[in-house]
Design an enzyme around this catalytic site. Structure first.
Site, PDB file in Angstrom:
ATOM      1  N   HIS A  15     -39.717 -40.366 -38.013  1.00 48.33           N
ATOM      2  CA  HIS A  15     -41.073 -40.711 -37.536  1.00 48.33           C
ATOM      3  C   HIS A  15     -41.003 -42.025 -36.759  1.00 48.33           C
ATOM      4  O   HIS A  15     -40.891 -43.090 -37.348  1.00 48.33           O
ATOM      5  CB  HIS A  15     -42.019 -40.856 -38.728  1.00 48.33           C
ATOM      6  CG  HIS A  15     -43.462 -41.058 -38.343  1.00 48.33           C
ATOM      7  ND1 HIS A  15     -44.481 -40.331 -38.923  1.00 48.33           N
ATOM      8  CD2 HIS A  15     -44.059 -41.897 -37.464  1.00 48.33           C
ATOM      9  CE1 HIS A  15     -45.631 -40.722 -38.415  1.00 48.33           C
ATOM     10  NE2 HIS A  15     -45.416 -41.681 -37.530  1.00 48.33           N
ATOM     11  N   HIS A  17     -42.579 -44.182 -33.055  1.00 43.98           N
ATOM     12  CA  HIS A  17     -43.442 -44.233 -31.877  1.00 43.98           C
ATOM     13  C   HIS A  17     -42.757 -45.016 -30.779  1.00 43.98           C
ATOM     14  O   HIS A  17     -42.367 -46.161 -30.984  1.00 43.98           O
ATOM     15  CB  HIS A  17     -44.768 -44.929 -32.201  1.00 43.98           C
ATOM     16  CG  HIS A  17     -45.595 -44.197 -33.195  1.00 43.98           C
ATOM     17  ND1 HIS A  17     -46.583 -43.319 -32.842  1.00 43.98           N
ATOM     18  CD2 HIS A  17     -45.560 -44.200 -34.554  1.00 43.98           C
ATOM     19  CE1 HIS A  17     -47.136 -42.819 -33.939  1.00 43.98           C
ATOM     20  NE2 HIS A  17     -46.530 -43.336 -34.996  1.00 43.98           N
ATOM     21  N   ARG A  19     -43.345 -45.392 -26.290  1.00 44.46           N
ATOM     22  CA  ARG A  19     -44.501 -45.545 -25.409  1.00 44.46           C
ATOM     23  C   ARG A  19     -44.197 -44.828 -24.109  1.00 44.46           C
ATOM     24  O   ARG A  19     -43.082 -44.371 -23.896  1.00 44.46           O
ATOM     25  CB  ARG A  19     -44.773 -47.029 -25.140  1.00 44.46           C
ATOM     26  CG  ARG A  19     -45.153 -47.839 -26.369  1.00 44.46           C
ATOM     27  CD  ARG A  19     -46.500 -47.394 -26.932  1.00 44.46           C
ATOM     28  NE  ARG A  19     -46.922 -48.125 -28.117  1.00 44.46           N
ATOM     29  CZ  ARG A  19     -47.246 -47.569 -29.281  1.00 44.46           C
ATOM     30  NH1 ARG A  19     -47.153 -46.261 -29.439  1.00 44.46           N
ATOM     31  NH2 ARG A  19     -47.661 -48.295 -30.283  1.00 44.46           N
ATOM     32  N   ASN A  44     -48.497 -39.368 -29.702  1.00 44.97           N
ATOM     33  CA  ASN A  44     -49.853 -39.898 -29.439  1.00 44.97           C
ATOM     34  C   ASN A  44     -49.921 -40.826 -28.231  1.00 44.97           C
ATOM     35  O   ASN A  44     -50.921 -40.837 -27.519  1.00 44.97           O
ATOM     36  CB  ASN A  44     -50.449 -40.557 -30.685  1.00 44.97           C
ATOM     37  CG  ASN A  44     -49.601 -41.659 -31.269  1.00 44.97           C
ATOM     38  OD1 ASN A  44     -48.380 -41.651 -31.129  1.00 44.97           O
ATOM     39  ND2 ASN A  44     -50.233 -42.610 -31.927  1.00 44.97           N
ATOM     40  N   LYS A  99     -47.677 -32.281 -34.417  1.00 38.29           N
ATOM     41  CA  LYS A  99     -48.296 -33.343 -35.212  1.00 38.29           C
ATOM     42  C   LYS A  99     -49.804 -33.146 -35.292  1.00 38.29           C
ATOM     43  O   LYS A  99     -50.469 -33.004 -34.265  1.00 38.29           O
ATOM     44  CB  LYS A  99     -47.980 -34.700 -34.567  1.00 38.29           C
ATOM     45  CG  LYS A  99     -48.578 -35.906 -35.270  1.00 38.29           C
ATOM     46  CD  LYS A  99     -47.849 -36.249 -36.557  1.00 38.29           C
ATOM     47  CE  LYS A  99     -48.516 -37.402 -37.334  1.00 38.29           C
ATOM     48  NZ  LYS A  99     -48.215 -38.714 -36.788  1.00 38.29           N
ATOM     49  N   HIS A 136     -50.654 -36.530 -40.347  1.00 38.81           N
ATOM     50  CA  HIS A 136     -51.133 -37.886 -40.659  1.00 38.81           C
ATOM     51  C   HIS A 136     -52.264 -37.684 -41.668  1.00 38.81           C
ATOM     52  O   HIS A 136     -53.389 -37.363 -41.283  1.00 38.81           O
ATOM     53  CB  HIS A 136     -51.641 -38.588 -39.395  1.00 38.81           C
ATOM     54  CG  HIS A 136     -52.123 -39.984 -39.669  1.00 38.81           C
ATOM     55  ND1 HIS A 136     -51.577 -41.094 -39.067  1.00 38.81           N
ATOM     56  CD2 HIS A 136     -53.087 -40.453 -40.500  1.00 38.81           C
ATOM     57  CE1 HIS A 136     -52.191 -42.188 -39.520  1.00 38.81           C
ATOM     58  NE2 HIS A 136     -53.121 -41.812 -40.391  1.00 38.81           N
ATOM     59  N   HIS A 171     -45.613 -40.811 -43.644  1.00 37.35           N
ATOM     60  CA  HIS A 171     -45.833 -42.177 -44.142  1.00 37.35           C
ATOM     61  C   HIS A 171     -46.735 -42.238 -45.365  1.00 37.35           C
ATOM     62  O   HIS A 171     -47.789 -42.870 -45.334  1.00 37.35           O
ATOM     63  CB  HIS A 171     -46.352 -43.094 -43.024  1.00 37.35           C
ATOM     64  CG  HIS A 171     -47.394 -42.476 -42.105  1.00 37.35           C
ATOM     65  ND1 HIS A 171     -48.576 -41.958 -42.558  1.00 37.35           N
ATOM     66  CD2 HIS A 171     -47.403 -42.301 -40.759  1.00 37.35           C
ATOM     67  CE1 HIS A 171     -49.269 -41.491 -41.534  1.00 37.35           C
ATOM     68  NE2 HIS A 171     -48.571 -41.689 -40.433  1.00 37.35           N
ATOM     69  N   ASP A 244     -42.021 -45.070 -38.851  1.00 40.38           N
ATOM     70  CA  ASP A 244     -43.321 -45.309 -38.212  1.00 40.38           C
ATOM     71  C   ASP A 244     -43.293 -46.568 -37.346  1.00 40.38           C
ATOM     72  O   ASP A 244     -44.330 -47.189 -37.117  1.00 40.38           O
ATOM     73  CB  ASP A 244     -44.447 -45.382 -39.255  1.00 40.38           C
ATOM     74  CG  ASP A 244     -45.810 -45.067 -38.656  1.00 40.38           C
ATOM     75  OD1 ASP A 244     -45.858 -44.537 -37.531  1.00 40.38           O
ATOM     76  OD2 ASP A 244     -46.820 -45.370 -39.307  1.00 40.38           O
ATOM     77  N   HIS A 248     -46.423 -52.769 -30.355  1.00 42.23           N
ATOM     78  CA  HIS A 248     -47.658 -53.148 -29.658  1.00 42.23           C
ATOM     79  C   HIS A 248     -47.441 -54.544 -29.095  1.00 42.23           C
ATOM     80  O   HIS A 248     -46.796 -55.375 -29.746  1.00 42.23           O
ATOM     81  CB  HIS A 248     -48.844 -53.199 -30.633  1.00 42.23           C
ATOM     82  CG  HIS A 248     -49.302 -51.877 -31.140  1.00 42.23           C
ATOM     83  ND1 HIS A 248     -50.072 -51.012 -30.394  1.00 42.23           N
ATOM     84  CD2 HIS A 248     -49.112 -51.261 -32.325  1.00 42.23           C
ATOM     85  CE1 HIS A 248     -50.333 -49.929 -31.102  1.00 42.23           C
ATOM     86  NE2 HIS A 248     -49.750 -50.042 -32.284  1.00 42.23           N
ATOM     87  N   ALA A 260     -53.420 -50.959 -35.128  1.00 38.95           N
ATOM     88  CA  ALA A 260     -52.543 -50.629 -36.250  1.00 38.95           C
ATOM     89  C   ALA A 260     -51.171 -50.229 -35.731  1.00 38.95           C
ATOM     90  O   ALA A 260     -51.057 -49.559 -34.704  1.00 38.95           O
ATOM     91  CB  ALA A 260     -53.146 -49.490 -37.058  1.00 38.95           C
TER      92      ALA A 260
HETATM   93 ZN   LIG Z   1     -46.998 -42.911 -36.927  1.00 41.38          ZN
END
Ligand SMILES: [Zn+2]
Length: 354
Positions: A15, A17, A19, A44, A99, A136, A171, A244, A248, A260
């Site tokens: 898992h 993320h 960009r 996402n 997802k 999620h 998560h 996860d 950012h 978050a």
């Molecule tokens: Zn995530």
């Protein structure tokens, strides 16, 4: 003086993320690729809703991780408009999983699913293709500490209606989810992040507000954390690492309404190692090193039906200081998890083709 070390197969991160093509992608993806052999890439940001989106995003990731022994495993974002045909098209271009974001629950989930029942045909197609459904598990609009617990009935509904679907609770952060997976069927698994094993809600707001420790699901109580540690150390075959990690830019975190997500991949393996070692008495007669090997390098691959990785990684007990900040090539600053802190374990060696 020789340091204490041990070896595990190259780990998988189930898992992560990244960009869209940007300095953040060029910072985050190579960093993950330097640690993990494979990663399940969340859909996402950018939004991956079609097979074409997936192919383009994978190409971007591969272009910034060229030369690394790394395979991005791609996912599709489920919306109420996702048809079985779209699921099959994604599968045909190598999609690993789909997802489910409840609508509005976290970063860029405004196109997520409000009414799960509308997705029943899509769930069937996911199962038929042999892909996984990643959830999620938080119910939007509920009190923040209850959101995860209150979404589990929805997961049970999905599993009752599509009994051969493999489902991952992503998560997990609560006692309730831990027990649901522990006592659950063979087709239910969970990922656990380094943040949820390392600390509880005090780490976010118990001693001043610490936005770089803020993620969804938020860290919970000491009892929840203790249960997650127990599950991770228990050797349960369907529990594995998913960090996860989510970069950012600093200003988006240090803000009146900060977003978050915790950029944890720079420290994920050392943090997992420290937790497993500190709680080695929970390994039930096995060694904590065997438990962390399964958690990082075996259980995820097995549940996804992937071959276990070739190649090895060596972890050593040797303290190091986490950088206070990473700067991408656009000059944007990203503060990592545990910035400036001293960690006791580190990756000392990697051999891609053992
Ligand atoms: Zn995530």
């Amino acid at each position: 003086m020789p340091i204490e070390t041990f070896e595990i197969p190259r780990p998988d991160n189930m898992h992560v993320h990244f960009r869209g093509m940007s300095g953040l992608l060029r910072l985050a993806a190579p960093l993950t690729a330097s640690v993990f052999r494979r990663a399940i890439v969340m859909p996402n940001v950018p939004q991956i809703r079609t097979a074409d989106d997936l192919v383009n995003y994978r190409r971007d990731i591969e272009s910034v991780t060229e030369g690394a022994d790394f395979e991005p495993l791609m996912t599709l974002m489920l919306t109420e408009e996702t048809t079985p045909e779209m699921i099959r098209e994604a599968h045909a271009v190598g999609c690993s999983a789909v997802k489910l974001y409840p609508k509005g629950v976290t970063t860029a989930s405004q196109h997520g699913v409000a009414d799960v029942m509308k997705c029943e045909p899509a769930f069937g197609a996911i199962a038929d293709c042999g892909m996984l459904l990643l959830v999620h598990p938080e119910k939007p609009g509920e009190f923040v500490l209850y959101r995860e617990r209150m979404y589990l009935d929805m997961v049970r509904w999905i599993m009752a209606h599509v009994p051969d679907l493999r489902v991952v609770l992503e998560h997990i952060s609560t006692f309730t989810s831990s027990r649901m997976v522990q006592d659950g069927p063979q087709n239910l698994a969970a990922t656990i992040t380094p943040m949820h094993l390392h600390g509880d809600l005090d780490m976010v707001l118990g001693d001043g507000l610490r936005p770089h420790n803020f993620c969804y699901p938020v860290l919970k109580t000491p009892e929840d954390r203790r249960e997650l540690i127990r599950l991770a150390l228990s050797g349960h075959p369907r529990v594995f690492a998913g960090t996860d990690s989510a970069p950012h830019v600093r200003g988006a975190k240090e803000s009146p309404c900060g977003c978050a997500g915790v950029f944890c991949d720079p420290v994920a393996i050392p943090v997992y190692a420290a937790v497993f070692e500190q709680h080695s008495e929970l390994a039930n007669g096995s060694s904590w090193r065997d438990r962390i090997r399964a958690f990082l390098s075996e259980n995820g691959a097995d549940f996804y039906g992937l071959p276990r990785n070739e190649g090895t990684m060596r972890l050593g007990r040797a303290s190091w200081s986490v950088p206070g900040v990473y700067v991408d090539d656009d000059g944007k600053e990203v503060v990592p998890f545990l910035a400036g802190e001293t960690l006791e374990w580190q990756i000392t060696e990697r051999d891609d083709h053992a």
